[in-house]
Design an enzyme around this catalytic site. Sequence first.
Site, PDB file in Angstrom:
ATOM      1  N   ASP A   1       0.730  -1.124   0.010  1.00 50.16           N
ATOM      2  CA  ASP A   1       0.075  -0.133  -0.002  1.00 50.16           C
ATOM      3  C   ASP A   1       0.775   1.230  -0.166  1.00 50.16           C
ATOM      4  O   ASP A   1       1.561   1.716   1.067  1.00 50.16           O
ATOM      5  CB  ASP A   1      -0.984  -0.146   1.199  1.00 50.16           C
ATOM      6  CG  ASP A   1      -1.853   1.029   1.266  1.00 50.16           C
ATOM      7  OD1 ASP A   1      -1.697   2.010   0.571  1.00 50.16           O
ATOM      8  OD2 ASP A   1      -2.974   0.787   1.917  1.00 50.16           O
TER       9      ASP A   1
ATOM     10  N   ARG B   1      -0.089   4.288  -0.435  1.00 55.05           N
ATOM     11  CA  ARG B   1      -1.097   5.582  -0.299  1.00 55.05           C
ATOM     12  C   ARG B   1      -0.415   6.634   0.705  1.00 55.05           C
ATOM     13  O   ARG B   1      -0.045   5.985   1.821  1.00 55.05           O
ATOM     14  CB  ARG B   1      -2.235   5.301  -0.068  1.00 55.05           C
ATOM     15  CG  ARG B   1      -3.083   4.895  -1.212  1.00 55.05           C
ATOM     16  CD  ARG B   1      -4.505   4.418  -0.951  1.00 55.05           C
ATOM     17  NE  ARG B   1      -4.473   3.341  -0.215  1.00 55.05           N
ATOM     18  CZ  ARG B   1      -5.593   2.655   0.089  1.00 55.05           C
ATOM     19  NH1 ARG B   1      -6.890   3.120  -0.210  1.00 55.05           N
ATOM     20  NH2 ARG B   1      -5.644   1.524   0.895  1.00 55.05           N
TER      21      ARG B   1
ATOM     22  N   THR C   1     -15.226   3.623   6.580  1.00 51.97           N
ATOM     23  CA  THR C   1     -13.967   3.064   6.166  1.00 51.97           C
ATOM     24  C   THR C   1     -14.083   1.884   7.029  1.00 51.97           C
ATOM     25  O   THR C   1     -14.363   1.659   8.247  1.00 51.97           O
ATOM     26  CB  THR C   1     -12.675   3.843   6.413  1.00 51.97           C
ATOM     27  OG1 THR C   1     -11.619   2.802   5.803  1.00 51.97           O
ATOM     28  CG2 THR C   1     -12.273   3.974   7.876  1.00 51.97           C
TER      29      THR C   1
END
EC number: 3.5.4.25
Length: 205
Positions: free
Chosen positions: A126, A128, A149
């Site tokens: 990931d 991000r 989320t």
Amino acid sequence: MSVVFVASSLLPTPFGVFTMHGFLDEQTGKEHVALTMGTVDDDAPVLGRLHSECLTGDALFSMRCDCGYQLEAALQAIAAEGRGVLLYLRQEGRGIGLLNKIRAYALQDEGADTVEANERLGFAPDMRDYAICKPMLAHLGIAEVELMTNNPRKVKALEGFGIRVAKRKALQIGLNPHNRKYLETKAGKLGHLLGEIHQGEAEQS
Ligand SMILES: Nc1nc2c(ncn2[C@@H]2O[C@H](COP(=O)(O)OP(=O)(O)OP(=O)(O)O)[C@@H](O)[C@H]2O)c(=O)[nH]1
Ligand SMILES: [Zn+2]
């Protein structure tokens, strides 16, 4: 962080009329968008979502992931409250970009899971960076959110730069035979809080 506000306009959708705010990250050239509804700068917690771009799921109806379903559900939830914010972040493929995501999908077609595929291509699972959200939320006058989320990293990231997360609201929707393995890998390897949905949706189907 060089994310600057550029312009706002109305954005009518099937769920209601949002205001769309456009931002430019001057470092990367990426164009990010915030959709808001109602008054969000009044200091009360705002129903919110950080949505990472997924062209395949958000626009092309892909069933390989849960993104399109989550995007629609988040906009519907905001419209139902008449107040909220969705940051549409141009972090395609968890930050590796669309073409690399297609490469990763090709490896998944041959049996790799979503994490293994990223790693085989030389990327972290990931990539991000949520720091771009800080200037966007500051511009909108938002300091506290109720975040839709299943990803604890998003909660941590917001809290890390001073946005209070009053509540995490699960956003568990769109389980289907094509994304079951993807969601199981997110829960098993990336720490997503998805256990209940699998049981709940499996029992219903
Ligand atoms: N590299 C890679 N990215 C993927 C894959 N499937 C989906 N994505 C990307 O994953 C991201 C999912 O974004 P979100 O739905 O906002 O985030 P999330 O981490 O799933 O967390 P929540 O949905 O908030 O629970 C998007 O950028 C998609 O493009 C995959 O197999 N490989
Ligand atoms: Zn997706």
